[in-house]
Enzyme design. Structure first.
Site, PDB file in Angstrom:
ATOM      1  N   ASN A   3      25.408 -14.159  32.408  1.00 17.90           N
ATOM      2  CA  ASN A   3      24.648 -14.855  31.371  1.00 17.90           C
ATOM      3  C   ASN A   3      24.171 -16.182  31.960  1.00 17.90           C
ATOM      4  O   ASN A   3      24.969 -17.102  32.129  1.00 17.90           O
ATOM      5  CB  ASN A   3      25.562 -15.096  30.153  1.00 17.90           C
ATOM      6  CG  ASN A   3      24.899 -15.956  29.098  1.00 17.90           C
ATOM      7  OD1 ASN A   3      23.701 -16.192  29.134  1.00 17.90           O
ATOM      8  ND2 ASN A   3      25.694 -16.434  28.146  1.00 17.90           N
ATOM      9  N   LYS A  61      22.207 -18.260  30.640  1.00 22.75           N
ATOM     10  CA  LYS A  61      21.976 -19.270  29.597  1.00 22.75           C
ATOM     11  C   LYS A  61      20.624 -19.969  29.840  1.00 22.75           C
ATOM     12  O   LYS A  61      19.694 -19.328  30.291  1.00 22.75           O
ATOM     13  CB  LYS A  61      23.132 -20.269  29.543  1.00 22.75           C
ATOM     14  CG  LYS A  61      24.497 -19.589  29.513  1.00 22.75           C
ATOM     15  CD  LYS A  61      25.599 -20.548  29.219  1.00 22.75           C
ATOM     16  CE  LYS A  61      26.935 -19.827  29.355  1.00 22.75           C
ATOM     17  NZ  LYS A  61      28.023 -20.558  28.748  1.00 22.75           N
ATOM     18  N   HIS A 114      26.350 -14.768  20.817  1.00 24.48           N
ATOM     19  CA  HIS A 114      27.094 -15.658  21.726  1.00 24.48           C
ATOM     20  C   HIS A 114      27.537 -16.890  20.931  1.00 24.48           C
ATOM     21  O   HIS A 114      26.815 -17.360  20.056  1.00 24.48           O
ATOM     22  CB  HIS A 114      26.202 -16.058  22.907  1.00 24.48           C
ATOM     23  CG  HIS A 114      26.957 -16.749  23.993  1.00 24.48           C
ATOM     24  ND1 HIS A 114      27.333 -18.067  23.891  1.00 24.48           N
ATOM     25  CD2 HIS A 114      27.444 -16.304  25.180  1.00 24.48           C
ATOM     26  CE1 HIS A 114      28.006 -18.402  24.989  1.00 24.48           C
ATOM     27  NE2 HIS A 114      28.092 -17.341  25.790  1.00 24.48           N
ATOM     28  N   GLU A 148      27.517 -19.893  21.587  1.00 30.89           N
ATOM     29  CA  GLU A 148      26.589 -21.021  21.628  1.00 30.89           C
ATOM     30  C   GLU A 148      25.464 -20.833  20.617  1.00 30.89           C
ATOM     31  O   GLU A 148      24.956 -21.791  20.041  1.00 30.89           O
ATOM     32  CB  GLU A 148      26.045 -21.192  23.059  1.00 30.89           C
ATOM     33  CG  GLU A 148      27.122 -21.789  23.961  1.00 30.89           C
ATOM     34  CD  GLU A 148      27.013 -21.426  25.423  1.00 30.89           C
ATOM     35  OE1 GLU A 148      25.961 -20.920  25.857  1.00 30.89           O
ATOM     36  OE2 GLU A 148      28.007 -21.637  26.147  1.00 30.89           O
ATOM     37  N   GLU A 185      35.027 -13.448  23.877  1.00 34.92           N
ATOM     38  CA  GLU A 185      34.856 -14.719  24.570  1.00 34.92           C
ATOM     39  C   GLU A 185      35.490 -15.846  23.750  1.00 34.92           C
ATOM     40  O   GLU A 185      34.853 -16.373  22.825  1.00 34.92           O
ATOM     41  CB  GLU A 185      33.365 -15.027  24.746  1.00 34.92           C
ATOM     42  CG  GLU A 185      32.616 -14.035  25.595  1.00 34.92           C
ATOM     43  CD  GLU A 185      31.419 -14.692  26.248  1.00 34.92           C
ATOM     44  OE1 GLU A 185      31.366 -14.679  27.475  1.00 34.92           O
ATOM     45  OE2 GLU A 185      30.567 -15.251  25.533  1.00 34.92           O
ATOM     46  N   GLY A 209      33.111 -22.142  29.925  1.00 37.95           N
ATOM     47  CA  GLY A 209      32.649 -23.302  30.695  1.00 37.95           C
ATOM     48  C   GLY A 209      33.698 -24.387  30.874  1.00 37.95           C
ATOM     49  O   GLY A 209      33.381 -25.496  31.313  1.00 37.95           O
ATOM     50  N   SER A 231      35.172 -18.503  31.603  1.00 38.82           N
ATOM     51  CA  SER A 231      35.705 -19.015  32.876  1.00 38.82           C
ATOM     52  C   SER A 231      36.223 -17.915  33.792  1.00 38.82           C
ATOM     53  O   SER A 231      37.236 -18.088  34.480  1.00 38.82           O
ATOM     54  CB  SER A 231      36.799 -20.068  32.613  1.00 38.82           C
ATOM     55  OG  SER A 231      36.243 -21.186  31.957  1.00 38.82           O
TER      56      SER A 231
END
Ligand code: PEP
Length: 251
Positions: free
Chosen positions: A12, A14, A99, A101, A169, A175, A214
């Protein structure tokens, strides 16, 4: 990893990458061609601007591509959005949906994610449907309840004879360099598997469940060996050919 499920490693990107980044994909294709045949499907989900050129570079090496979101409708007055048929037109075979985010930055509900998943399936894309708890939710002992409720509401009832992919996730692992314990990953993946089997029977038993958060060359081998982990969704480490190749090789 379960024998009957073809593992999948999806990158991904992003909101990262310009045309200069295509060189990394060419490098990855070179690394894959030089080594053993990967034991997994390899997917890269770049920004929409790079989908078509990246697909052209990636396809000869057996790498497939995906979008990072799609609108529930096939076209219309929705400035800035992208429709599933447009992703298909640009060469995508997958699309990441829900996702964390997007759930956080764009207030996406699981119901919206489900309608996007239906649009994706209807256009011939395989949705990678993301679920995961926040740090506060895990600390409160609420992780399984949150993840299963996201799963129930985000996954559509009808897949139109096509496949879906689920990605677990944990938001706090994305991250950050933090990962859950192997036991926590195993438990959450087992719960997701059970829910999918309860709802979809044999179809649910065959859904790849990816771990994301991660995932790095240093931990990939251990995490990908956990039961019911059928691959990974990789953010930062998918941007560099060497790191992504090391994760692919860990399958
Ligand atoms: C992601 O955002 O899907 C992700 C897994 O990111 P990272 O690997 O950078 O934690």
């Amino acid at each position: 990893m379960a024998d009957e499920i073809t593992p999948l490693i999806a990158g991904n990107w992003k909101m990262n990458g310009t045309s200069a980044s295509l060189a990394e994909v060419a490098r990855l294709a070179g690394l894959l061609a030089a080594g053993e045949r990967p034991r997994c499907m390899v997917v890269i989900c770049p920004p929409a601007t790079l989908l078509a050129p990246l697909t052209a570079i990636a396809a000869p090496g057996g790498i497939v591509t995906g979008g990072q979101d799609c609108h529930p409708l096939p076209n219309g007055a929705h400035t800035g959005d992208i429709a599933a048929p447009m992703l298909v037109d640009a060469g995508a075979q997958f699309v990441i949906l829900g996702h964390s985010e997007r759930r956080a930055d764009h207030a996406e509900s699981s119901e919206l994610v489900r309608s996007k998943a239906m649009a994706a399936i209807g256009s011939g894309l395989t949705p990678i449907i993301c679920v995961g708890e926040t740090e506060a939710e895990r600390r409160a002992g609420d992780a399984e309840r949150i993840v299963t409720s996201q799963l129930e509401a985000s996954v559509p009832d009808d897949w139109g004879g096509r496949g879906i992919v689920v990605a677990y996730e944990p938001v706090w692992a994305i991250g950050t360099g933090l990962t859950p314990t192997a036991a926590d990953i195993a438990q959450m993946h087992a719960t997701i598997r059970q829910r999918l089997v309860d709802r979809f029977g044999a179809g649910g038993a065959g859904v790849p469940i990816l771990y994301g958060g991660s995932l790095k060359p240093t931990n990939a081998r251990d995490i990908l060996a956990i039961e019911n982990v059928n691959g990974g969704l990789v953010g930062g480490a998918s941007l560099l050919a060497n790191d992504f190749h090391a994760i692919i090789s860990a399958v």
